[in-house]
Design a protein around this motif. Structure first.
Motif, PDB file in Angstrom:
ATOM      1  N   LEU A  37       0.821  -1.205   0.000  1.00 16.16           N
ATOM      2  CA  LEU A  37       0.000   0.000   0.000  1.00 16.16           C
ATOM      3  C   LEU A  37       0.856   1.257   0.000  1.00 16.16           C
ATOM      4  O   LEU A  37       0.555   2.229  -0.701  1.00 16.16           O
ATOM      5  CB  LEU A  37      -0.934  -0.005   1.211  1.00 16.16           C
ATOM      6  CG  LEU A  37      -2.117  -0.973   1.129  1.00 16.16           C
ATOM      7  CD1 LEU A  37      -2.762  -1.132   2.496  1.00 16.16           C
ATOM      8  CD2 LEU A  37      -3.142  -0.515   0.104  1.00 16.16           C
ATOM      9  N   GLU A  38       1.924   1.248   0.768  1.00 17.78           N
ATOM     10  CA  GLU A  38       2.815   2.408   0.816  1.00 17.78           C
ATOM     11  C   GLU A  38       3.524   2.605  -0.524  1.00 17.78           C
ATOM     12  O   GLU A  38       3.698   3.737  -0.987  1.00 17.78           O
ATOM     13  CB  GLU A  38       3.817   2.251   1.953  1.00 17.78           C
ATOM     14  CG  GLU A  38       3.181   2.407   3.337  1.00 17.78           C
ATOM     15  CD  GLU A  38       4.158   2.136   4.471  1.00 17.78           C
ATOM     16  OE1 GLU A  38       5.225   1.528   4.205  1.00 17.78           O
ATOM     17  OE2 GLU A  38       3.851   2.517   5.621  1.00 17.78           O
ATOM     18  N   GLU A  43       3.782   5.735  -5.698  1.00 16.48           N
ATOM     19  CA  GLU A  43       3.724   5.794  -7.164  1.00 16.48           C
ATOM     20  C   GLU A  43       2.577   6.677  -7.633  1.00 16.48           C
ATOM     21  O   GLU A  43       2.711   7.428  -8.603  1.00 16.48           O
ATOM     22  CB  GLU A  43       3.583   4.392  -7.746  1.00 16.48           C
ATOM     23  CG  GLU A  43       4.808   3.514  -7.585  1.00 16.48           C
ATOM     24  CD  GLU A  43       6.015   4.011  -8.368  1.00 16.48           C
ATOM     25  OE1 GLU A  43       5.899   5.014  -9.120  1.00 16.48           O
ATOM     26  OE2 GLU A  43       7.085   3.406  -8.234  1.00 16.48           O
ATOM     27  N   LEU A  44       1.433   6.603  -6.960  1.00 18.08           N
ATOM     28  CA  LEU A  44       0.298   7.450  -7.331  1.00 18.08           C
ATOM     29  C   LEU A  44       0.617   8.920  -7.101  1.00 18.08           C
ATOM     30  O   LEU A  44       0.258   9.782  -7.912  1.00 18.08           O
ATOM     31  CB  LEU A  44      -0.943   7.045  -6.525  1.00 18.08           C
ATOM     32  CG  LEU A  44      -1.572   5.707  -6.910  1.00 18.08           C
ATOM     33  CD1 LEU A  44      -2.611   5.289  -5.875  1.00 18.08           C
ATOM     34  CD2 LEU A  44      -2.201   5.767  -8.297  1.00 18.08           C
ATOM     35  N   GLU A  45       1.297   9.199  -6.015  1.00 13.70           N
ATOM     36  CA  GLU A  45       1.696  10.579  -5.742  1.00 13.70           C
ATOM     37  C   GLU A  45       2.660  11.080  -6.806  1.00 13.70           C
ATOM     38  O   GLU A  45       2.556  12.219  -7.273  1.00 13.70           O
ATOM     39  CB  GLU A  45       2.346  10.662  -4.356  1.00 13.70           C
ATOM     40  CG  GLU A  45       2.701  12.077  -3.936  1.00 13.70           C
ATOM     41  CD  GLU A  45       3.210  12.162  -2.513  1.00 13.70           C
ATOM     42  OE1 GLU A  45       3.741  13.224  -2.149  1.00 13.70           O
ATOM     43  OE2 GLU A  45       3.076  11.174  -1.769  1.00 13.70           O
ATOM     44  N   SER A  46       3.588  10.220  -7.212  1.00 12.89           N
ATOM     45  CA  SER A  46       4.567  10.592  -8.230  1.00 12.89           C
ATOM     46  C   SER A  46       3.898  10.860  -9.571  1.00 12.89           C
ATOM     47  O   SER A  46       4.173  11.854 -10.245  1.00 12.89           O
ATOM     48  CB  SER A  46       5.618   9.490  -8.375  1.00 12.89           C
ATOM     49  OG  SER A  46       6.490   9.753  -9.459  1.00 12.89           O
ATOM     50  N   VAL A  47       3.008   9.976  -9.967  1.00 10.20           N
ATOM     51  CA  VAL A  47       2.389  10.091 -11.284  1.00 10.20           C
ATOM     52  C   VAL A  47       1.394  11.245 -11.326  1.00 10.20           C
ATOM     53  O   VAL A  47       1.111  11.800 -12.402  1.00 10.20           O
ATOM     54  CB  VAL A  47       1.715   8.754 -11.671  1.00 10.20           C
ATOM     55  CG1 VAL A  47       0.343   8.588 -11.029  1.00 10.20           C
ATOM     56  CG2 VAL A  47       1.613   8.611 -13.173  1.00 10.20           C
ATOM     57  N   SER A  48       0.881  11.631 -10.177  1.00  8.02           N
ATOM     58  CA  SER A  48      -0.071  12.742 -10.116  1.00  8.02           C
ATOM     59  C   SER A  48       0.530  14.028 -10.662  1.00  8.02           C
ATOM     60  O   SER A  48      -0.150  14.820 -11.316  1.00  8.02           O
ATOM     61  CB  SER A  48      -0.535  12.949  -8.670  1.00  8.02           C
ATOM     62  OG  SER A  48      -1.406  14.062  -8.580  1.00  8.02           O
ATOM     63  N   VAL A  94      -5.087   5.211  -0.164  1.00 11.40           N
ATOM     64  CA  VAL A  94      -4.757   4.825  -1.536  1.00 11.40           C
ATOM     65  C   VAL A  94      -5.995   4.881  -2.422  1.00 11.40           C
ATOM     66  O   VAL A  94      -5.947   5.388  -3.552  1.00 11.40           O
ATOM     67  CB  VAL A  94      -4.133   3.419  -1.563  1.00 11.40           C
ATOM     68  CG1 VAL A  94      -4.069   2.883  -2.996  1.00 11.40           C
ATOM     69  CG2 VAL A  94      -2.736   3.451  -0.956  1.00 11.40           C
ATOM     70  N   MET A  95      -7.122   4.360  -1.929  1.00 13.07           N
ATOM     71  CA  MET A  95      -8.346   4.363  -2.730  1.00 13.07           C
ATOM     72  C   MET A  95      -8.784   5.796  -3.031  1.00 13.07           C
ATOM     73  O   MET A  95      -9.235   6.100  -4.146  1.00 13.07           O
ATOM     74  CB  MET A  95      -9.453   3.600  -1.998  1.00 13.07           C
ATOM     75  CG  MET A  95      -9.113   2.163  -1.661  1.00 13.07           C
ATOM     76  SD  MET A  95      -8.591   1.170  -3.100  1.00 13.07           S
ATOM     77  CE  MET A  95      -7.780  -0.218  -2.268  1.00 13.07           C
ATOM     78  N   GLN A  96      -8.637   6.679  -2.065  1.00 16.38           N
ATOM     79  CA  GLN A  96      -8.994   8.078  -2.297  1.00 16.38           C
ATOM     80  C   GLN A  96      -7.993   8.776  -3.209  1.00 16.38           C
ATOM     81  O   GLN A  96      -8.367   9.667  -3.981  1.00 16.38           O
ATOM     82  CB  GLN A  96      -9.095   8.810  -0.959  1.00 16.38           C
ATOM     83  CG  GLN A  96     -10.292   8.357  -0.133  1.00 16.38           C
ATOM     84  CD  GLN A  96     -10.357   9.021   1.222  1.00 16.38           C
ATOM     85  OE1 GLN A  96     -10.827  10.163   1.342  1.00 16.38           O
ATOM     86  NE2 GLN A  96      -9.878   8.336   2.249  1.00 16.38           N
ATOM     87  N   GLN A  97      -6.725   8.356  -3.150  1.00 22.50           N
ATOM     88  CA  GLN A  97      -5.745   8.903  -4.092  1.00 22.50           C
ATOM     89  C   GLN A  97      -6.152   8.593  -5.526  1.00 22.50           C
ATOM     90  O   GLN A  97      -5.999   9.434  -6.420  1.00 22.50           O
ATOM     91  CB  GLN A  97      -4.362   8.299  -3.827  1.00 22.50           C
ATOM     92  CG  GLN A  97      -3.584   8.945  -2.702  1.00 22.50           C
ATOM     93  CD  GLN A  97      -2.196   8.334  -2.567  1.00 22.50           C
ATOM     94  OE1 GLN A  97      -2.021   7.275  -1.950  1.00 22.50           O
ATOM     95  NE2 GLN A  97      -1.210   8.979  -3.154  1.00 22.50           N
ATOM     96  N   ILE A  98      -6.659   7.391  -5.750  1.00 20.82           N
ATOM     97  CA  ILE A  98      -7.083   7.002  -7.097  1.00 20.82           C
ATOM     98  C   ILE A  98      -8.238   7.881  -7.558  1.00 20.82           C
ATOM     99  O   ILE A  98      -8.243   8.405  -8.675  1.00 20.82           O
ATOM    100  CB  ILE A  98      -7.479   5.511  -7.120  1.00 20.82           C
ATOM    101  CG1 ILE A  98      -6.243   4.639  -6.910  1.00 20.82           C
ATOM    102  CG2 ILE A  98      -8.178   5.160  -8.439  1.00 20.82           C
ATOM    103  CD1 ILE A  98      -6.551   3.172  -6.691  1.00 20.82           C
TER     104      ILE A  98
END
Length: 264
Positions: A37-38, A43-48, A94-98
């Motif tokens: 999860l971390e 990765e989601l933060e980076s790609v954002s 993570v789900m909210q990041q998506i």
């Protein structure tokens, strides 16, 4: 030319505006451990903030998309309420990041997606599944109701369909998942990648600025009453019309030419 950056738990590929994040622990059924999860969150933060990424695909290595939380890890920490709360809060993050990511996210589902794995699919904006894929929220079978997966599931399928999955814990086939709105498309596994990346490429060809506006507004208006939603989206459209890409898109349509997006 495709580039590859391999992390311990996540594989990252980028090509033509599409970034694929692959859960890469097939020997653990790609379970959502704290470490996984971390890694996914990072990765989601980076790609954002990656201007070159227009669409994100979440995939998985091996025969299982994601079996949910790592039950061995949970068992080892059964006496730690602090750890359990941290784990579920991290998963919720993570789900909210998506959902909050300013780029569309597509789940590429082959194999089984259960519990938090099913939650991951439901949290993505779109989902394409192989016809052999299966889905379940089976926590009830082990005395742990799928309460956090329920949040994403109940926002994608009807209440009765969600409750049936949650109360029975039974597997749902890919075609049923498509019928109830959990996934968008079901295809033969041999053409899964072709279908996913054709869809991603279609979306990647749009204005990134417009996609960001639209995705954000979509999720915001869902939580509003009818009149409030119309007032809100009217304001969003009026503001959207002031963007350079809206001007370009309208002129290109009227001039019968392909638009040249500036993503602004």
């Amino acid at each position: 030319m495709m580039t590859e950056q391999t992390e311990v738990l996540i594989k990252k590929y980028s090509e033509n505006g599409i970034t694929t994040l692959t859960l890469n622990q097939p020997e653990r059924r790609n379970s959502l451990s704290m470490a996984m999860l971390e890694a996914l969150s990072a990765e989601l933060e980076s790609v954002s903030d990656d201007a070159d990424t227009r669409v994100v695909v979440i995939a998985a290595a091996g025969q299982v998309f994601c079996a949910g939380h790592d039950l061995r890890e949970i068992r080892d920490q059964l006496d730690s309420h602090e750890f359990q709360l941290k784990l579920f809060n991290q998963c919720s993050k993570v789900m909210q990041q998506i959902v909050n990511l300013p780029k569309p996210v597509i789940a590429r589902v082959a194999g089984v997606a259960t519990a938090a794995g099913c939650q991951l699919v439901a949290s993505c904006d779109l989902a394409v599944a192989a016809d052999t894929a299966r889905f379940a929220t089976p926590g009830v079978n082990i005395g742990l109701f799928c309460s956090t997966p329920m949040v994403a599931l109940s926002r994608n399928v009807s209440r009765k369909q969600a409750m049936e999955m949650l109360l029975t814990g039974e597997m749902v086939g890919a075609l049923k998942a498509e019928q109830i709105g959990l996934v968008n498309r079901v295809v033969d596994e041999q053409v899964l990648d072709e279908t996913v990346y054709r869809l991603a490429a279609t979306i990647a060809g749009k204005s990134g600025h417009t996609l960001k506006i639209g995705k954000e507004a979509f999720y915001q208006q869902l939580e509003m009453g009818l009149a409030e939603a119309y007032d809100f989206t009217s304001e969003v459209m009026a503001k959207n019309l002031q963007a350079a890409d809206a001007h370009e898109g309208i002129c290109a349509f009227l001039d019968k030419r392909k638009p040249e997006w500036k993503d602004e």
